[in-house]
Design an enzyme around this catalytic site. Structure first.
Site, PDB file in Angstrom:
ATOM      1  N   ASN A   1      12.327 -14.815 -56.329  1.00 37.82           N
ATOM      2  CA  ASN A   1      10.874 -14.964 -56.425  1.00 37.82           C
ATOM      3  C   ASN A   1      10.491 -16.390 -56.803  1.00 37.82           C
ATOM      4  O   ASN A   1      11.178 -17.047 -57.585  1.00 37.82           O
ATOM      5  CB  ASN A   1      10.311 -13.987 -57.455  1.00 37.82           C
ATOM      6  CG  ASN A   1      10.572 -12.551 -57.058  1.00 37.82           C
ATOM      7  OD1 ASN A   1      10.945 -12.294 -55.917  1.00 37.82           O
ATOM      8  ND2 ASN A   1      10.397 -11.631 -57.984  1.00 37.82           N
ATOM      9  N   VAL A   2       9.351 -16.810 -56.267  1.00 36.95           N
ATOM     10  CA  VAL A   2       8.860 -18.156 -56.561  1.00 36.95           C
ATOM     11  C   VAL A   2       7.628 -18.089 -57.471  1.00 36.95           C
ATOM     12  O   VAL A   2       6.993 -19.097 -57.732  1.00 36.95           O
ATOM     13  CB  VAL A   2       8.522 -18.911 -55.238  1.00 36.95           C
ATOM     14  CG1 VAL A   2       9.760 -19.087 -54.389  1.00 36.95           C
ATOM     15  CG2 VAL A   2       7.413 -18.203 -54.444  1.00 36.95           C
TER      16      VAL A   2
ATOM     17  N   HIS B   1      15.077 -19.533 -54.534  1.00 36.97           N
ATOM     18  CA  HIS B   1      14.165 -19.931 -53.457  1.00 36.97           C
ATOM     19  C   HIS B   1      13.074 -20.900 -53.908  1.00 36.97           C
ATOM     20  O   HIS B   1      12.070 -21.061 -53.220  1.00 36.97           O
ATOM     21  CB  HIS B   1      13.544 -18.690 -52.799  1.00 36.97           C
ATOM     22  CG  HIS B   1      14.544 -17.846 -52.067  1.00 36.97           C
ATOM     23  ND1 HIS B   1      14.315 -16.547 -51.677  1.00 36.97           N
ATOM     24  CD2 HIS B   1      15.799 -18.147 -51.628  1.00 36.97           C
ATOM     25  CE1 HIS B   1      15.386 -16.073 -51.050  1.00 36.97           C
ATOM     26  NE2 HIS B   1      16.300 -17.017 -51.017  1.00 36.97           N
TER      27      HIS B   1
HETATM   28  P1  OAD Z   1      10.962  -7.986 -49.614  1.00 40.62           P
HETATM   29  O1  OAD Z   1       9.479  -7.993 -49.390  1.00 40.62           O
HETATM   30  O2  OAD Z   1      11.841  -8.146 -48.432  1.00 40.62           O
HETATM   31  O3  OAD Z   1      11.395  -6.617 -50.291  1.00 40.62           O
HETATM   32  C1  OAD Z   1      10.724  -6.115 -51.397  1.00 40.62           C
HETATM   33  C2  OAD Z   1      11.467  -4.887 -51.865  1.00 40.62           C
HETATM   34  O4  OAD Z   1      10.850  -4.429 -53.051  1.00 40.62           O
HETATM   35  C3  OAD Z   1      11.450  -3.727 -50.873  1.00 40.62           C
HETATM   36  O5  OAD Z   1      12.777  -3.248 -50.692  1.00 40.62           O
HETATM   37  C4  OAD Z   1      10.568  -2.671 -51.560  1.00 40.62           C
HETATM   38  O6  OAD Z   1      11.007  -1.345 -51.299  1.00 40.62           O
HETATM   39  C5  OAD Z   1      10.781  -3.027 -53.018  1.00 40.62           C
HETATM   40  N1  OAD Z   1       9.680  -2.632 -53.915  1.00 40.62           N
HETATM   41  C6  OAD Z   1       8.363  -2.463 -53.635  1.00 40.62           C
HETATM   42  N2  OAD Z   1       7.701  -2.128 -54.743  1.00 40.62           N
HETATM   43  C7  OAD Z   1       8.603  -2.044 -55.759  1.00 40.62           C
HETATM   44  C8  OAD Z   1       8.534  -1.738 -57.145  1.00 40.62           C
HETATM   45  N3  OAD Z   1       7.375  -1.418 -57.726  1.00 40.62           N
HETATM   46  N4  OAD Z   1       9.671  -1.782 -57.861  1.00 40.62           N
HETATM   47  C9  OAD Z   1      10.852  -2.108 -57.291  1.00 40.62           C
HETATM   48  N5  OAD Z   1      10.979  -2.406 -55.996  1.00 40.62           N
HETATM   49  C10 OAD Z   1       9.868  -2.381 -55.223  1.00 40.62           C
HETATM   50  O7  OAD Z   1      11.274  -9.059 -50.750  1.00 40.62           O
HETATM   51  P2  OAD Z   1      12.631  -9.816 -51.093  1.00 40.62           P
HETATM   52  O8  OAD Z   1      13.787  -8.899 -51.017  1.00 40.62           O
HETATM   53  O9  OAD Z   1      12.387 -10.550 -52.344  1.00 40.62           O
HETATM   54  O10 OAD Z   1      12.332 -15.755 -49.161  1.00 40.62           O
HETATM   55  O11 OAD Z   1      12.700 -10.837 -49.903  1.00 40.62           O
HETATM   56  C11 OAD Z   1      13.702 -11.790 -49.903  1.00 40.62           C
HETATM   57  C12 OAD Z   1      13.178 -13.101 -49.423  1.00 40.62           C
HETATM   58  O12 OAD Z   1      12.550 -12.938 -48.146  1.00 40.62           O
HETATM   59  C13 OAD Z   1      12.079 -13.711 -50.261  1.00 40.62           C
HETATM   60  O13 OAD Z   1      12.549 -14.406 -51.382  1.00 40.62           O
HETATM   61  C14 OAD Z   1      11.439 -14.653 -49.318  1.00 40.62           C
HETATM   62  C15 OAD Z   1      11.406 -13.817 -48.076  1.00 40.62           C
HETATM   63  O14 OAD Z   1      11.559 -14.566 -46.968  1.00 40.62           O
HETATM   64  C16 OAD Z   1      11.874 -16.953 -48.854  1.00 40.62           C
HETATM   65  O15 OAD Z   1      10.685 -17.196 -48.795  1.00 40.62           O
HETATM   66  C17 OAD Z   1      12.942 -17.945 -48.611  1.00 40.62           C
END
Ligand code: OAD
Length: 244
Positions: free
Chosen positions: A106-107, A123
């Site tokens: 997270n940023v 990131h």
């Molecule tokens: P995603 O948006 O891909 O995934 C978010 C995850 O959080 C999903 O699997 C949801 O099911 C879960 N989620 C939603 N609400 C939740 C809650 N209340 N508690 C727990 N989990 C929950 O986000 P990231 O995995 O962070 O990178 O994405 C990875 C990277 O993709 C980001 O850092 C960003 C993006 O491109 C860059 O910008 C380089």
């Protein structure tokens, strides 16, 4: 909650209590309950653009103002967000462990705001701005930058201090994260879709080292099959249950 509540929760709690060294990998889901939109869930769209079409060096080259418009939108959302019970539970956990590393994709800065100390930001940071010409970097916490795209004192075009698709992660940060995962007994993956590499690769690294993996996510992810225990529910509800 969609997990076998008492048994899975009790197992995860006992692993957490027993471990001296813990690594945590967080993604956008941990900030969802603070009102920060995730990337891949239903509210991830902005003006009908997919984030994959905005968070790239090519998009910035093509239309820096459009990309900055999106960052201004995100900065405004994040500026009013407060850490939630999930962020706070991780602060409490850090105070109890001799080794604790919080690796975040997270940023948004909400882990620091909550009080976490040993954080590796894979990131980058949305409040950082970096010159594309002289590489000078500065902090600008205004929720929305008035003049976009912004420029450096040297005249160069400035960009957000984050990592975009197709760009390498800062080597020191990913090296330290890998080392932390290897030297921890336990990895907790919270709120990540576990599909963006190299961050997602930390989970198989933990497994390959024989470490225990706990996942916290309302949905199934590629991490779910690898995890020793997958707790399907919101981080803000589950993390406090695990660390109290
Ligand atoms: P995603 O948006 O891909 O995934 C978010 C995850 O959080 C999903 O699997 C949801 O099911 C879960 N989620 C939603 N609400 C939740 C809650 N209340 N508690 C727990 N989990 C929950 O986000 P990231 O995995 O962070 O990178 O994405 C990875 C990277 O993709 C980001 O850092 C960003 C993006 O491109 C860059 O910008 C380089």
């Amino acid at each position: 909650m969609g997990f076998d509540t008492n048994e899975d929760l009790a197992r995860a709690r006992s692993w957490i209590q027993a471990a001296d060294a813990i690594a945590v990998l967080t993604g956008a889901g941990i900030s969802a309950e603070s009102g920060v939109p995730t990337f891949r869930d239903a509210d991830g769209l902005w003006r009908n653009f997919r984030f994959e079409d905005l968070a790239t060096p090519e998009a910035f080259e093509r239309d820096p103002k459009l990309v900055w418009d999106w960052y201004n939108f995100r900065r405004e959302r994040i500026a009013t967000a407060q850490p939630n019970r999930g962020h706070k539970a991780l602060v409490a956990l850090e105070t109890r462990k001799s080794e604790f590393t919080l690796i975040t994709q997270n940023v948004d800065g909400l882990h620091e705001l909550a009080g976490s100390k040993n954080i590796l930001k894979l990131h980058g940071d949305i409040w950082l701005v970096r010159c594309t010409k002289c590489a000078a970097e500065w902090v600008d916490r205004r929720p929305s930058l008035p003049e976009i795209p912004p420029h450096c004192l040297c005249g160069g075009l400035a960009r957000p201090g984050v990592v975009w698709f197709g760009e390498p992660l800062p080597k020191r940060v990913i090296d330290e994260a890998t080392q932390a995962v290897k030297s921890s007994q336990l990895l907790i993956a919270v709120g990540t879709s576990a599909i963006v590499y190299p961050a997602a690769g930390l989970i198989p690294i933990a497994k390959a080292q024989g470490r225990t993996v706990i996942e916290i996510n309302p949905d199934e992810t590629p991490c779910s099959d690898m995890a020793d225990c997958s707790l399907h529910g919101p981080a803000g509800e589950i993390l406090p249950l695990l660390v109290t």
